[in-house]
Write a protein that holds these residues in place. Structure first.
Motif, PDB file in Angstrom:
ATOM      1  N   MET A   1      74.075 -20.207 -57.710  1.00 45.15           N
ATOM      2  CA  MET A   1      73.067 -19.912 -56.725  1.00 45.15           C
ATOM      3  C   MET A   1      72.407 -18.572 -57.003  1.00 45.15           C
ATOM      4  O   MET A   1      71.567 -18.154 -56.229  1.00 45.15           O
ATOM      5  N   ARG A  28      72.660 -25.058 -47.079  1.00 50.55           N
ATOM      6  CA  ARG A  28      71.386 -25.055 -47.784  1.00 50.55           C
ATOM      7  C   ARG A  28      71.037 -23.625 -48.193  1.00 50.55           C
ATOM      8  O   ARG A  28      71.257 -22.679 -47.458  1.00 50.55           O
ATOM      9  N   SER A  29      70.467 -23.511 -49.394  1.00 51.54           N
ATOM     10  CA  SER A  29      70.021 -22.212 -49.887  1.00 51.54           C
ATOM     11  C   SER A  29      68.834 -21.736 -49.060  1.00 51.54           C
ATOM     12  O   SER A  29      67.991 -22.532 -48.648  1.00 51.54           O
ATOM     13  N   CYS A  32      64.853 -21.101 -52.934  1.00 51.07           N
ATOM     14  CA  CYS A  32      65.085 -21.283 -54.370  1.00 51.07           C
ATOM     15  C   CYS A  32      63.869 -20.912 -55.213  1.00 51.07           C
ATOM     16  O   CYS A  32      63.930 -20.986 -56.441  1.00 51.07           O
ATOM     17  N   ARG A  38      67.006 -22.347 -61.337  1.00 47.64           N
ATOM     18  CA  ARG A  38      66.541 -23.514 -60.593  1.00 47.64           C
ATOM     19  C   ARG A  38      66.561 -24.800 -61.423  1.00 47.64           C
ATOM     20  O   ARG A  38      67.039 -25.834 -60.971  1.00 47.64           O
ATOM     21  N   CYS A  41      70.076 -25.967 -61.910  1.00 47.87           N
ATOM     22  CA  CYS A  41      70.817 -26.156 -60.668  1.00 47.87           C
ATOM     23  C   CYS A  41      70.346 -27.381 -59.887  1.00 47.87           C
ATOM     24  O   CYS A  41      71.144 -28.006 -59.199  1.00 47.87           O
ATOM     25  N   MET A  42      69.063 -27.718 -59.994  1.00 47.15           N
ATOM     26  CA  MET A  42      68.492 -28.741 -59.127  1.00 47.15           C
ATOM     27  C   MET A  42      67.763 -29.833 -59.903  1.00 47.15           C
ATOM     28  O   MET A  42      67.230 -29.588 -60.966  1.00 47.15           O
ATOM     29  N   LYS A  43      67.721 -31.010 -59.293  1.00 47.72           N
ATOM     30  CA  LYS A  43      66.965 -32.122 -59.854  1.00 47.72           C
ATOM     31  C   LYS A  43      65.816 -32.518 -58.928  1.00 47.72           C
ATOM     32  O   LYS A  43      64.952 -33.275 -59.311  1.00 47.72           O
ATOM     33  N   ASN A  47      64.887 -26.749 -51.449  1.00 41.62           N
ATOM     34  CA  ASN A  47      65.973 -25.799 -51.660  1.00 41.62           C
ATOM     35  C   ASN A  47      67.287 -26.524 -51.918  1.00 41.62           C
ATOM     36  O   ASN A  47      67.493 -27.649 -51.481  1.00 41.62           O
ATOM     37  N   ARG A  48      68.185 -25.875 -52.623  1.00 41.89           N
ATOM     38  CA  ARG A  48      69.481 -26.446 -52.999  1.00 41.89           C
ATOM     39  C   ARG A  48      70.301 -26.728 -51.749  1.00 41.89           C
ATOM     40  O   ARG A  48      70.375 -25.930 -50.830  1.00 41.89           O
ATOM     41  N   GLU A  49      70.931 -27.900 -51.722  1.00 44.72           N
ATOM     42  CA  GLU A  49      71.786 -28.295 -50.608  1.00 44.72           C
ATOM     43  C   GLU A  49      73.097 -28.800 -51.183  1.00 44.72           C
ATOM     44  O   GLU A  49      73.108 -29.560 -52.143  1.00 44.72           O
ATOM     45  N   ILE A  50      74.204 -28.349 -50.604  1.00 47.89           N
ATOM     46  CA  ILE A  50      75.514 -28.834 -51.046  1.00 47.89           C
ATOM     47  C   ILE A  50      76.297 -29.339 -49.846  1.00 47.89           C
ATOM     48  O   ILE A  50      76.081 -28.894 -48.717  1.00 47.89           O
TER      49      ILE A  50
END
Length: 73
Positions: A1, A28-29, A32, A38, A41-43, A47-50
């Motif tokens: 992150m 959630r970030s 981003c 980025r 980390c992301m597709k 924003n990034r969510e885990i």
């Protein structure tokens, strides 16, 4: 992150195909945009969510403790 803060969004309950009850926490970030990681980390856009299962993390931690105890004797 890359040092970005994750904030708690919600908690959901669900059930797996085998009937196991799950409880997932979603984080959630905050932002981003401009992140150098980025692309790795992301597709998706946004924003990034885990999602995290606290019970799974407890089981995993207990398994690591049990393994260390077995190695020590």
């Amino acid at each position: 992150m890359n040092g970005r803060k994750l904030t708690f969004e919600r908690q959901n309950r669900g059930k797996t195909d085998s009937g196991y009850q799950t409880q997932l926490r979603t984080y959630r970030s905050e932002n981003c945009e401009g992140c150098l990681l980025r692309e790795r980390c992301m597709k998706s856009s946004g924003n990034r969510e885990i999602r995290v299962s606290l019970e799974y993390l407890r089981y995993k931690q207990q398994a690591a403790i049990d393994e260390m105890r077995q190695k020590i004797g």
